[in-house]
Design a protein around this motif. Structure first.
Motif, PDB file in Angstrom:
ATOM      1  N   GLY A 138       0.827  -1.207   0.000  1.00 56.49           N
ATOM      2  CA  GLY A 138       0.000   0.000   0.000  1.00 56.49           C
ATOM      3  C   GLY A 138       0.855   1.247   0.000  1.00 56.49           C
ATOM      4  O   GLY A 138       0.602   2.196  -0.752  1.00 56.49           O
ATOM      5  N   LEU A 139       1.886   1.262   0.834  1.00 55.92           N
ATOM      6  CA  LEU A 139       2.827   2.376   0.874  1.00 55.92           C
ATOM      7  C   LEU A 139       3.505   2.550  -0.478  1.00 55.92           C
ATOM      8  O   LEU A 139       3.717   3.668  -0.944  1.00 55.92           O
ATOM      9  N   GLY A 140       3.825   1.420  -1.115  1.00 57.42           N
ATOM     10  CA  GLY A 140       4.492   1.475  -2.410  1.00 57.42           C
ATOM     11  C   GLY A 140       3.632   2.132  -3.468  1.00 57.42           C
ATOM     12  O   GLY A 140       4.099   3.020  -4.205  1.00 57.42           O
ATOM     13  N   TYR A 141       2.375   1.742  -3.555  1.00 55.81           N
ATOM     14  CA  TYR A 141       1.500   2.320  -4.577  1.00 55.81           C
ATOM     15  C   TYR A 141       1.130   3.764  -4.255  1.00 55.81           C
ATOM     16  O   TYR A 141       0.930   4.573  -5.167  1.00 55.81           O
ATOM     17  N   TYR A 142       1.043   4.093  -2.965  1.00 57.37           N
ATOM     18  CA  TYR A 142       0.852   5.498  -2.598  1.00 57.37           C
ATOM     19  C   TYR A 142       2.062   6.311  -3.061  1.00 57.37           C
ATOM     20  O   TYR A 142       1.916   7.423  -3.591  1.00 57.37           O
ATOM     21  N   SER A 143       3.264   5.760  -2.870  1.00 51.97           N
ATOM     22  CA  SER A 143       4.481   6.447  -3.288  1.00 51.97           C
ATOM     23  C   SER A 143       4.506   6.647  -4.803  1.00 51.97           C
ATOM     24  O   SER A 143       4.973   7.682  -5.292  1.00 51.97           O
ATOM     25  N   LEU A 144       4.014   5.668  -5.554  1.00 51.55           N
ATOM     26  CA  LEU A 144       3.934   5.816  -7.008  1.00 51.55           C
ATOM     27  C   LEU A 144       3.017   6.976  -7.363  1.00 51.55           C
ATOM     28  O   LEU A 144       3.338   7.796  -8.231  1.00 51.55           O
ATOM     29  N   TRP A 145       1.873   7.056  -6.690  1.00 48.99           N
ATOM     30  CA  TRP A 145       0.922   8.142  -6.930  1.00 48.99           C
ATOM     31  C   TRP A 145       1.568   9.490  -6.648  1.00 48.99           C
ATOM     32  O   TRP A 145       1.455  10.427  -7.452  1.00 48.99           O
ATOM     33  N   VAL A 146       2.277   9.591  -5.520  1.00 46.75           N
ATOM     34  CA  VAL A 146       2.915  10.850  -5.162  1.00 46.75           C
ATOM     35  C   VAL A 146       4.025  11.200  -6.160  1.00 46.75           C
ATOM     36  O   VAL A 146       4.211  12.372  -6.500  1.00 46.75           O
ATOM     37  N   SER A 147       4.754  10.209  -6.638  1.00 45.92           N
ATOM     38  CA  SER A 147       5.821  10.486  -7.596  1.00 45.92           C
ATOM     39  C   SER A 147       5.270  11.094  -8.879  1.00 45.92           C
ATOM     40  O   SER A 147       5.924  11.937  -9.503  1.00 45.92           O
ATOM     41  N   ILE A 148       4.060  10.694  -9.248  1.00 50.00           N
ATOM     42  CA  ILE A 148       3.408  11.274 -10.429  1.00 50.00           C
ATOM     43  C   ILE A 148       2.950  12.698 -10.130  1.00 50.00           C
ATOM     44  O   ILE A 148       3.137  13.614 -10.950  1.00 50.00           O
ATOM     45  N   ILE A 149       2.350  12.904  -8.953  1.00 49.12           N
ATOM     46  CA  ILE A 149       1.928  14.245  -8.556  1.00 49.12           C
ATOM     47  C   ILE A 149       3.124  15.186  -8.499  1.00 49.12           C
ATOM     48  O   ILE A 149       3.041  16.365  -8.878  1.00 49.12           O
ATOM     49  N   ALA A 150       4.262  14.669  -8.060  1.00 44.85           N
ATOM     50  CA  ALA A 150       5.470  15.496  -7.957  1.00 44.85           C
ATOM     51  C   ALA A 150       5.893  16.045  -9.316  1.00 44.85           C
ATOM     52  O   ALA A 150       6.473  17.139  -9.399  1.00 44.85           O
ATOM     53  N   LEU A 151       5.607  15.314 -10.385  1.00 37.42           N
ATOM     54  CA  LEU A 151       5.950  15.799 -11.723  1.00 37.42           C
ATOM     55  C   LEU A 151       5.126  17.029 -12.095  1.00 37.42           C
ATOM     56  O   LEU A 151       5.577  17.875 -12.868  1.00 37.42           O
ATOM     57  N   VAL A 152       3.920  17.132 -11.549  1.00 42.07           N
ATOM     58  CA  VAL A 152       3.114  18.342 -11.746  1.00 42.07           C
ATOM     59  C   VAL A 152       3.809  19.534 -11.088  1.00 42.07           C
ATOM     60  O   VAL A 152       3.869  20.631 -11.660  1.00 42.07           O
ATOM     61  N   TYR A 153       4.376  19.294  -9.903  1.00 42.39           N
ATOM     62  CA  TYR A 153       5.107  20.359  -9.216  1.00 42.39           C
ATOM     63  C   TYR A 153       6.361  20.750  -9.986  1.00 42.39           C
ATOM     64  O   TYR A 153       6.763  21.920  -9.956  1.00 42.39           O
ATOM     65  N   VAL A 154       6.972  19.805 -10.661  1.00 41.15           N
ATOM     66  CA  VAL A 154       8.118  20.117 -11.521  1.00 41.15           C
ATOM     67  C   VAL A 154       7.687  21.086 -12.621  1.00 41.15           C
ATOM     68  O   VAL A 154       8.324  22.125 -12.856  1.00 41.15           O
ATOM     69  N   THR A 155       6.585  20.744 -13.277  1.00 37.42           N
ATOM     70  CA  THR A 155       6.093  21.561 -14.391  1.00 37.42           C
ATOM     71  C   THR A 155       5.703  22.959 -13.939  1.00 37.42           C
ATOM     72  O   THR A 155       6.061  23.958 -14.577  1.00 37.42           O
ATOM     73  N   VAL A 156       4.989  23.044 -12.818  1.00 34.73           N
ATOM     74  CA  VAL A 156       4.552  24.346 -12.308  1.00 34.73           C
ATOM     75  C   VAL A 156       5.750  25.193 -11.885  1.00 34.73           C
ATOM     76  O   VAL A 156       5.769  26.414 -12.096  1.00 34.73           O
ATOM     77  N   SER A 157       6.759  24.554 -11.300  1.00 37.45           N
ATOM     78  CA  SER A 157       7.963  25.287 -10.899  1.00 37.45           C
ATOM     79  C   SER A 157       8.622  25.953 -12.101  1.00 37.45           C
ATOM     80  O   SER A 157       9.114  27.092 -12.004  1.00 37.45           O
ATOM     81  N   LEU A 158       8.607  25.271 -13.237  1.00 39.89           N
ATOM     82  CA  LEU A 158       9.231  25.817 -14.448  1.00 39.89           C
ATOM     83  C   LEU A 158       8.337  26.830 -15.146  1.00 39.89           C
ATOM     84  O   LEU A 158       8.781  27.922 -15.517  1.00 39.89           O
TER      85      LEU A 158
END
Length: 204
Positions: free
Chosen positions: A86-106
């Motif tokens: 469960g922690l692993g799949y939650y981490s996968l979800w967050v890793s995808i959300i983090a890419l949105v933060y990458v895009t917004v930062s740029l």
């Protein structure tokens, strides 16, 4: 208060890295994860309530929740001895959300250093996904990545910010170089682990 949260996140990630390397007791580290996770969930609620609740304020505070829930999840998983899928799949979800933060930062903030930082965090969350859902033992690699990131993306930037140094342009440029150097290090260590010595899943 955000910077205090970053500083504590650095401590939690540092301990998690040591735990993955077998150098820190799991239950002790699990308890600390609960402390930091609770702080990282309570604080953004307070900051949101006392803010103007504009969309960008909510966007920035949401990032704190991502860390807080991760630490709470790690703490409970370790202390209860649960399987980490469960922690692993939650981490996968967050890793995808983090890419949105990458895009917004740029695109929105034009902040390259922050974008690189979010790339590193996205990578780390993805590693936690692999660690908890794969049969391969990559704990040594993830531990090394976690320890390095605990310093270069959390602890030191938080200390610089708390001491008023972080806004300096020269510091900004230098830290971009530090983050890129970290990426090169992760690639090098990953290459040694997965390609140079394919039969050894634990880095010596």
């Amino acid at each position: 208060m955000d910077q205090i949260g970053l500083l504590l996140s650095g401590a939690a990630l540092f301990l998690n890295g040591l735990m993955l390397l077998g150098k820190a007791d799991e239950k002790n580290v699990g308890v600390f994860n609960l402390f930091v996770g609770a702080f990282q969930v309570i604080v953004p609620f307070y900051l949101i309530i006392t803010s103007d609740q504009s969309n960008w304020i909510l966007y920035e505070r949401t990032a704190i929740f991502l860390f807080g829930l991760t630490y709470l999840y790690v703490g409970v998983t370790v202390l209860k001895g649960m399987q980490g899928t469960g922690l692993g799949y939650y981490s996968l979800w967050v890793s995808i959300i983090a890419l949105v933060y990458v895009t917004v930062s740029l695109v929105h903030y034009h902040d390259v250093v922050n974008a690189i930082t979010w790339i590193l965090w996205s990578f780390l969350w993805f590693l936690f996904y692999v660690l908890n859902t794969s049969k391969k033992d990559v704990s040594a690699y993830v531990g090394k990545v976690a320890i390095v990131q605990s310093w270069v993306t959390l602890t030191i930037p938080a200390l610089f910010s708390l001491t008023g140094v972080w806004g300096n342009k020269d510091m900004y440029n230098m830290w971009g170089i530090v983050l890129v150097a970290s990426i090169i290090y992760f690639v090098y260590v990953g290459y040694r682990l997965f390609f140079s010595q394919p039969k050894k899943m634990i880095l010596k």
